[in-house]
Design an enzyme around this catalytic site. Structure first.
Site, short mmCIF file in Angstrom:
data_model
loop_
_atom_site.label_atom_id
_atom_site.label_comp_id
_atom_site.label_asym_id
_atom_site.label_seq_id
_atom_site.Cartn_x
_atom_site.Cartn_y
_atom_site.Cartn_z
N HIS A 1 13.79 -34.84 -3.18
CA HIS A 1 12.95 -33.74 -3.66
C HIS A 1 13.89 -32.64 -4.12
O HIS A 1 15.13 -32.81 -4.07
CB HIS A 1 11.98 -33.27 -2.56
N HIS B 1 17.03 -31.85 -2.04
CA HIS B 1 18.19 -32.73 -2.23
C HIS B 1 18.88 -32.43 -3.56
O HIS B 1 20.12 -32.39 -3.64
CB HIS B 1 17.75 -34.20 -2.27
N LYS C 1 17.74 -25.92 5.91
CA LYS C 1 16.44 -26.21 6.54
C LYS C 1 16.62 -26.94 7.87
O LYS C 1 15.96 -26.62 8.85
CB LYS C 1 15.58 -27.05 5.61
N ASP C 2 17.52 -27.93 7.90
CA ASP C 2 17.77 -28.66 9.14
C ASP C 2 18.81 -27.87 9.93
O ASP C 2 19.96 -28.29 10.09
CB ASP C 2 18.27 -30.07 8.82
N MET D 1 10.62 -27.78 1.51
CA MET D 1 10.58 -29.15 0.98
C MET D 1 11.12 -30.11 2.02
O MET D 1 12.12 -29.84 2.68
CB MET D 1 11.41 -29.22 -0.28
N SER D 2 10.43 -31.23 2.17
CA SER D 2 10.84 -32.25 3.13
C SER D 2 10.26 -33.59 2.68
O SER D 2 9.13 -33.63 2.16
CB SER D 2 10.28 -31.90 4.51
N SER D 3 11.01 -34.65 2.90
CA SER D 3 10.49 -35.99 2.55
C SER D 3 9.22 -36.26 3.35
O SER D 3 8.32 -36.96 2.90
CB SER D 3 11.53 -37.06 2.85
N ARG D 4 9.13 -35.69 4.55
CA ARG D 4 7.97 -35.96 5.41
C ARG D 4 6.72 -35.22 4.96
O ARG D 4 5.64 -35.50 5.47
CB ARG D 4 8.31 -35.63 6.88
#
Ligand code: PAF
Length: 282
Positions: A34, A37, A149-150, A184-187
């Site tokens: 996304h 990345h 974010k992480d 934004m997150s893949s999850r």
């Protein structure tokens, strides 16, 4: 862009680039790209001569009841997006290459892996630390790019790199958000329309913390209390934690001062979402 599956070839390519005096940047990912990345890749592209993106859904950082099998994957699309950004190498090894029979080494960044997400996902950060250490060895880059974010992952990887003398510069890239603030997150792809709307409350609670801090609030309980009130307005959001701590040792700060991390995790439907902000507090 070349897709590289073999780790010896990958290391050889990076060693040759380094020998030729080229600056190498690494962006470790688990794919399903996304904007977050792509921003890491753009930053690496702007600062390095050679950009390597690793794409590996690392089984050892998922617990037995977690979403390893369901984790979203779209290799074709990821390849096209990385190529568009100007990535040089997409390193995508198989799990059998990364973890051959007999593999048994663990990397544990002790105390800071046990709190926050680590308390809820035991073993998760050991899996992250081991795979990132392996990637740093396979891809001896000058710089490695991670999302802010992480936040806990970033603190742990910085610690691991320092403790184990990896000579890489860690670059933290600000969180990329949707227009309504959702990180934004893949999850996010797990969210229904209704859950997706409700999830924006996480950002609003961080904004609440930001404006309280801006207006002089320094008491963590007061700030956490107001954030919880905001989150409790959304029945679909089940808060796991809000932590207000320092950004190196992840120790709770009853009174805010210095570099302060405000981080939270919540379940929204089947998705487990995290978000955070870092503040410089005088
Ligand atoms: O943040 C991620 O995508 C992963 O945890 C990482 C750092 C690529 C390790 O698998």
């Amino acid at each position: 862009m070349e897709t590289v599956r073999d780790m010896d070839r990958m290391r050889g390519l990076v060693e040759r680039a380094r020998a030729a005096g080229r600056v190498v940047g690494l962006v470790p990912t688990m794919g399903f790209f996304h904007e977050g990345h792509l921003e890491l890749m753009r930053r690496a592209r702007a600062e390095c001569d050679v950009v390597v993106v690793s794409l590996f859904v690392n089984p050892t950082q998922f617990g037995p009841a977690e979403d390893y099998d369901a984790y979203p994957r779209d290799f074709e699309r990821d390849g096209a997006l990385a190529e568009e950004v100007g990535v040089d190498y997409l390193f995508s090894p198989g799990a059998e290459q990364m973890y051959p029979e007999g593999f048994q080494t663990s990397v544990s960044v002790e105390e800071i892996s046990k709190v926050m997400c680590g308390a809820i996902r035991p073993g998760h950060f050991d899996g992250v630390a081991a795979v990132v250490a392996k990637l740093f060895n396979i891809i001896p880059a000058h710089k490695a790019y991670f999302g802010q974010k992480d936040a806990q992952q970033l603190v742990i990887i910085k610690r691991m790199a320092e403790d184990l003398n990896f000579p890489l510069e860690m670059v933290a890239v600000p969180t990329v958000r949707e227009e309504d603030g959702l990180a934004m997150s893949s999850r996010n792809s797990y969210l229904s329309q209704e859950e997706r709307r409700a999830a924006t409350v996480l950002y609003r609670s961080l904004e609440t913390a930001a404006s309280l801090i801006e207006s002089g609030a320094r008491n963590a309980e007061v700030i956490r209390g107001d954030m919880e009130k905001v989150i409790s307005t959304e029945a679909l959001v089940n808060l796991e934690y809000i932590v207000i701590c320092d950004n190196i040792y992840l120790q709770p700060l009853p009174e805010l001062s210095g570099e302060v991390l405000v981080a939270l995790a919540a379940r929204v439907g089947v998705a487990r979402l995290i978000d955070s902000m870092v503040f410089d507090v005088e």
